[in-house]
Design a protein around this motif. Structure first.
Motif, PDB file in Angstrom:
ATOM      1  N   ILE A  36       0.835  -1.206   0.000  1.00 36.26           N
ATOM      2  CA  ILE A  36       0.000   0.000   0.000  1.00 36.26           C
ATOM      3  C   ILE A  36       0.869   1.255   0.000  1.00 36.26           C
ATOM      4  O   ILE A  36       0.598   2.223  -0.739  1.00 36.26           O
ATOM      5  N   LEU A  37       1.913   1.257   0.821  1.00 40.12           N
ATOM      6  CA  LEU A  37       2.806   2.411   0.854  1.00 40.12           C
ATOM      7  C   LEU A  37       3.457   2.633  -0.511  1.00 40.12           C
ATOM      8  O   LEU A  37       3.576   3.774  -0.981  1.00 40.12           O
ATOM      9  N   HIS A  38       3.873   1.547  -1.158  1.00 39.62           N
ATOM     10  CA  HIS A  38       4.455   1.676  -2.504  1.00 39.62           C
ATOM     11  C   HIS A  38       3.434   2.254  -3.481  1.00 39.62           C
ATOM     12  O   HIS A  38       3.761   3.125  -4.295  1.00 39.62           O
ATOM     13  N   ALA A  39       2.200   1.763  -3.403  1.00 39.09           N
ATOM     14  CA  ALA A  39       1.159   2.243  -4.313  1.00 39.09           C
ATOM     15  C   ALA A  39       0.858   3.719  -4.098  1.00 39.09           C
ATOM     16  O   ALA A  39       0.429   4.414  -5.039  1.00 39.09           O
ATOM     17  N   ARG A  40       1.107   4.203  -2.912  1.00 40.53           N
ATOM     18  CA  ARG A  40       0.867   5.613  -2.600  1.00 40.53           C
ATOM     19  C   ARG A  40       2.099   6.470  -2.840  1.00 40.53           C
ATOM     20  O   ARG A  40       2.103   7.652  -2.520  1.00 40.53           O
ATOM     21  N   GLY A  41       3.143   5.882  -3.375  1.00 38.75           N
ATOM     22  CA  GLY A  41       4.317   6.647  -3.739  1.00 38.75           C
ATOM     23  C   GLY A  41       5.393   6.737  -2.687  1.00 38.75           C
ATOM     24  O   GLY A  41       6.368   7.491  -2.859  1.00 38.75           O
ATOM     25  N   MET A  42       5.281   5.976  -1.605  1.00 40.95           N
ATOM     26  CA  MET A  42       6.311   5.996  -0.569  1.00 40.95           C
ATOM     27  C   MET A  42       7.264   4.828  -0.782  1.00 40.95           C
ATOM     28  O   MET A  42       6.848   3.670  -0.788  1.00 40.95           O
ATOM     29  N   ALA A  43       8.535   5.129  -0.925  1.00 41.27           N
ATOM     30  CA  ALA A  43       9.544   4.074  -1.007  1.00 41.27           C
ATOM     31  C   ALA A  43       9.780   3.552   0.401  1.00 41.27           C
ATOM     32  O   ALA A  43      10.301   4.252   1.254  1.00 41.27           O
TER      33      ALA A  43
END
Length: 212
Positions: A36-43
């Protein structure tokens, strides 16, 4: 890249209730959170250090290495620099071999917090913030785990409040997993696949705000 350590037990390891099988990474809540974090743009990179039967600070007379405070400083050192440590422990403190109450488990969490904050990280590396996740309340245990957890549904009463007091006194963040999920009706202890998804989503929301 945000580096997150999940230090936990079988609820996060992803044991399939009623079996000895394990959910794949993408299906257990730390993996759900990371995706989810990746999908929201957080590495973000999630390190799972989850051991079946792990307690906060107590030994298991039948299985070695289940005392959560033993080696935690080396785990912190190993994965540093860390942006966040997520502690989700306590369920195994209520196994039938112990007479612990919620207060005892909260004191175990307190000791873990102190140990994390005194880990021998390299000079200049940060002392990571800590998010305490309160495990969902134990139901009446069922299935193969029942003898191990006999009566635990009574001993764990008040855990969220006890952990809340510790979080306040130590200046830690806290989230009660019981606000978004319950334990599995199959064994009363662990999480079903859909419960992992619900928990992963909820913790991703907290992490996104915390590490933004």
């Amino acid at each position: 890249m945000k580096q997150i350590l999940v230090y936990a037990d079988s609820l996060s390891w992803g044991i399939v209730p009623g079996t000895r099988q394990r959910l794949p990474f993408d299906a257990r809540w730390p993996g759900v959170m990371e995706n989810i974090l990746h999908a929201r743009g957080m590495a973000a990179r999630v390190f799972e250090n989850c051991l079946n039967g792990r307690k906060t600070v107590w030994d298991d007379p039948f299985k070695p290495g289940r005392n959560g405070i033993e080696g935690i400083q080396q785990v912190i050192e190993m994965h540093s620099p860390l942006d966040l440590v997520i502690l989700m422990l306590g369920t195994n403190d209520f196994q039938a071999i112990h007479a612990h109450t919620a207060w005892h488990s909260a004191q175990g969490i307190s000791a873990l917090i102190d140990s994390i904050r005194h880990a021998p990280v390299e000079p200049g590396m940060p002392v990571p913030p800590i998010l305490i996740v309160v495990p969902p309340a134990i139901r009446v245990p069922d299935g193969p785990t029942m003898p191990k957890f006999l009566g635990s549904e009574h001993r764990c009463v008040g855990l969220a409040d006890a952990y809340g007091d510790v979080a306040t006194s130590h200046g830690c963040m806290i989230f009660d997993a019981g606000t978004v999920t319950t334990t599995s009706p199959r064994d009363g202890i662990h999480l079903d696949a859909e419960q992992h998804v619900a928990l992963g989503r909820a913790i991703a929301d907290i992490v996104q705000v915390t590490l933004a």
